[in-house]
Write a protein that holds these residues in place. Structure first.
Motif, PDB file in Angstrom:
ATOM      1  N   THR A  22      -5.814 -14.142   8.946  1.00 41.88           N
ATOM      2  CA  THR A  22      -6.315 -13.444   7.758  1.00 41.88           C
ATOM      3  C   THR A  22      -7.802 -13.689   7.515  1.00 41.88           C
ATOM      4  N   SER A 441     -17.690  -8.607   0.721  1.00 44.41           N
ATOM      5  CA  SER A 441     -16.331  -8.485   1.241  1.00 44.41           C
ATOM      6  C   SER A 441     -16.324  -7.564   2.453  1.00 44.41           C
ATOM      7  N   SER A 443     -13.250  -6.999   3.927  1.00 48.90           N
ATOM      8  CA  SER A 443     -11.821  -6.754   4.027  1.00 48.90           C
ATOM      9  C   SER A 443     -11.512  -5.265   3.867  1.00 48.90           C
ATOM     10  N   ALA A 444     -10.597  -4.750   4.698  1.00 48.16           N
ATOM     11  CA  ALA A 444     -10.171  -3.359   4.552  1.00 48.16           C
ATOM     12  C   ALA A 444      -9.202  -3.228   3.380  1.00 48.16           C
ATOM     13  N   HIS A 445      -9.284  -2.121   2.680  1.00 47.13           N
ATOM     14  CA  HIS A 445      -8.364  -1.891   1.548  1.00 47.13           C
ATOM     15  C   HIS A 445      -6.986  -1.508   2.085  1.00 47.13           C
ATOM     16  N   LYS A 446      -5.949  -2.023   1.458  1.00 47.60           N
ATOM     17  CA  LYS A 446      -4.562  -1.762   1.891  1.00 47.60           C
ATOM     18  C   LYS A 446      -3.721  -1.353   0.686  1.00 47.60           C
ATOM     19  N   ALA A 447      -2.745  -0.518   0.919  1.00 51.19           N
ATOM     20  CA  ALA A 447      -1.852  -0.087  -0.159  1.00 51.19           C
ATOM     21  C   ALA A 447      -0.810  -1.166  -0.424  1.00 51.19           C
ATOM     22  N   TYR A 448      -0.417  -1.305  -1.694  1.00 54.05           N
ATOM     23  CA  TYR A 448       0.651  -2.246  -2.041  1.00 54.05           C
ATOM     24  C   TYR A 448       1.960  -1.728  -1.471  1.00 54.05           C
TER      25      TYR A 448
END
Length: 455
Positions: A22, A441, A443-448
Motif C-alpha cells: 500500500t 498525494s 494515491s489513485a481514487h477508488k470507489a467504496y
C-alpha cells in the motif's frame, strides 16, 4: 509458542505485507514532482525552512556566483567554535557551561556571570524530586538509555506545578533544570540497567556542587569517582562540540516543529530525544566503534595502507562488517571538505591515546580518515567532498574513557539539550505559525465497495 501467539504473528506478517504493497511510492515520482527527499537537494544542501540566530554552519563560499566548497566552519551565536575552544583551553578552563551560557543568552559571560550561572546549574542538580531515582529510574530499567531518559523527562512533567506555562521565564527555568539534570538521569539509568540486567554492583553517587558537567559525569559513572584532568577536559570538549549544530539537524528541527504546536517543554524535549535515538542521527559513533573493531580483527597489519584500503573497499561493496555499503563516520549532510568539530577534536584525541596507551588504534583511525575519501571517490559517484565527521572520533574517545556504549548517544543528548533549549526559546519568542509542510498525494481514487462484494 502458544497457538494464539502463532496466530497473532501470522496476522502481523500478513498485515505487514499489506503495508508494503500500500505505502510503497515509486521513486521516480519524487523527481517528477520535484520533492526534495529529506528536505535536501541532490548536492546535500538543505531546503530553507527557517531562520536562526543561534548557530551557523558554513561549508562553502560564493566565488563569481559559483558555489565553492571550503573547510567547514561552525559558529555559536556568531563566534567561531574553534576560537571558543582555543579560548578556554588557553586559559586552562573547562568550557561547556560557558558554551551553554553563550547559546542561551547570545554573549560570552564575564567571570562573575559565569560563576553565578554555574552556581544556578549546581542548584538545579539538587532539584531531582525525592524518591525519583528509586520510584522512576530503578523501576523497569530499560536496555536503551535514550528511552530511559525520555521516560524520565516526561515523568518530570508531573512534578512541575507550572509544566504547561510557555512564558520565556518559565521555559528557561525548565530548560536549565533539564540541562543540569540530564547527566544524572542518564548515568543513574545506566547504573540501574547495569545492576538489574548485568548483575553488576549498584552505586549511586550524588553530584558534587563544585564539579562541572563533564567532571560530574565521570564522578557519577565510576565506582571510585576518580578521573584525570585530561579525561575531564576531553569529555568537556566533546560536550562543547556536540552542544549545537544549526536548526536543520533532525532533532533540533523536531524541537522547532513540536514547539510550534504550543506544547510543553517536557514533550518537546522527549520528541527530540526520540529523534536523536535514531542510528542515522545520534547512533553513528557506535557504528564507527563496531566497524573499527571488526577492521582490527580482519586487517592483519594496521599500518599496511593497501590492506586497509581493501577493507574499506569491501565495506563499500557490502562484503565486510554489517554489509550496509557504508564507511561509518565518513561524510556529512552539510560538510564536504572538513567537519570543524572533527578537526578540533583530533589533536586532543591523540593526546588521550598517549595517556591510555592506545596510539596504535589512533594511528589506524587516522589512516582510515586519510584513505576513506580516496576509496569512496574511486568506488562511488559523489556530488560533494567526503571527510571525517565528529562521530568518527567521538566513539573512540568514549571508549578510551571507559564509557559504556549504552551511554554514547545519551552523552550526545547531555550536550545537545543546550541547543534544543535555545531553539525552543527562539521558536516561542518569534511566535511563528505551526510548522506544517505540504505532502502531495499520489494515491489513485477508488470507489467504496460494500462488504458482501469485496474479494
Amino acid at each position: 509458542m502458544l497457538e494464539n501467539d502463532k496466530k497473532m504473528d501470522s496476522l502481523i506478517k500478513e498485515y505487514a505485507g499489506y503495508c508494503q504493497n500500500t505505502f510503497q511510492i515509486d521513486p521516480e515520482l519524487y523527481t517528477k514532482y520535484e520533492v526534495k527527499r529529506g528536505l535536501r537537494d541532490i548536492s546535500g544542501k538543505g531546503v530553507l525552512a527557517g531562520l536562526t540566530d543561534i548557530s551557523e554552519i558554513r561549508s562553502y563560499t560564493i566565488v563569481d556566483s559559483e558555489i565553492v566548497p571550503c573547510d567547514g566552519k561552525l559558529f555559536y551565536q556568531g563566534i567561531d567554535i574553534e576560537d571558543i575552544v582555543h579560548g578556554f583551553i588557553k586559559e586552562d578552563r573547562l568550557g561547556f557551561e560557558e558554551t551553554v551560557y553563550l547559546l542561551l543568552f547570545g554573549h560570552l559571560p564575564k567571570n562573575e556571570e559565569l560563576t553565578s550561572f554555574c552556581e544556578l546549574l549546581s542548584s538545579y542538580r539538587e532539584t531531582l524530586p525525592t524518591g525519583f531515582v528509586r520510584d522512576i529510574i530503578m523501576k523497569a530499567p530499560s536496555k536503551d538509555m535514550m528511552n530511559t531518559l525520555a521516560r524520565s523527562v516526561l515523568t518530570l512533567y508531573a512534578y512541575d506545578d507550572n509544566a504547561d506555562d510557555t512564558s520565556i521565564e518559565n521555559v528557561l527555568r525548565q530548560c536549565m533544570q533539564l540541562i543540569a539534570l540530564f547527566p544524572m538521569l542518564c548515568v543513574y539509568g545506566y547504573q540501574a540497567y547495569s545492576h538489574y540486567h548485568d548483575g553488576n554492583s549498584l552505586f549511586i553517587h550524588q553530584p558534587v556542587r563544585e564539579f562541572s558537567t563533564a567532571e560530574n559525569i565521570l564522578h557519577m559513572l565510576r565506582q571510585d569517582s576518580y578521573f584525570t584532568p585530561l579525561e575531564a577536559k576531553i569529555l568537556d570538549l566533546a560536550l562543547v562540540l556536540h552542544a549545537e549544530h544549526g536548526g536543520g539537524n533532525n532533532s533540533t528541527f523536531t524541537t522547532h516543529v513540536v514547539t510550534s504546536s504550543g506544547t510543553d517543554t517536557y514533550s518537546s524535549v522527549a520528541a527530540s530525544l526520540g529523534s536523536l535515538k535514531g542510528p542515522r542521527h545520534g547512533g553513528a559513533n557506535i557504528k564507527v566503534v563496531h566497524m573499527i573493531e571488526d577492521m582490527k580483527q580482519k586487517v592483519k597489519d594496521w599500518t599496511d595502507e593497501e590492506e586497509v584500503k581493501q577493507y574499506l573497499s569491501d565495506l563499500l561493496n557490502k562484503k565486510a562488517f554489517d554489509k550496509a555499503g557504508l564507511i561509518y563516520g565518513m561524510g556529512h549532510a552539510v560538510y564536504s571538505i572538513s567537519d570543524p568539530r572533527a578537526r578540533v577534536f583530533k589533536s586532543f584525541v591523540e593526546r588521550l591515546s598517549v595517556e591510555k596507551g592506545m596510539t596504535e588504534e589512533f594511528g589506524l583511525y587516522s589512516m582510515v580518515e586519510r584513505l576513506a575519501p580516496e576509496v569512496i571517490a574511486k568506488e562511488r559517484r559523489i556530488y560533494k567532498g567526503v571527510s571525517a565527521n565528529v562521530d568518527f572520533y567521538s566513539g573512540f574517545v568514549y571508549n578510551m574513557l571507559g564509557l559504556p556504549t549504552e551511554l554514547f548517544t545519551p552523552i550526545f543528548a547531555m550536550a545537545r539539550i543546550a541547543g534544543w533549549s535555545a531553539h525552543r526559546i527562539e521558536e516561542i519568542i518569534n511566535d511563528g505559525k505551526i510548522i506544517r509542510p505540504g505532502y502531495k498525494s499520489v494515491s489513485a481514487h477508488k470507489a467504496y465497495c460494500p462488504m458482501d462484494e469485496r474479494k
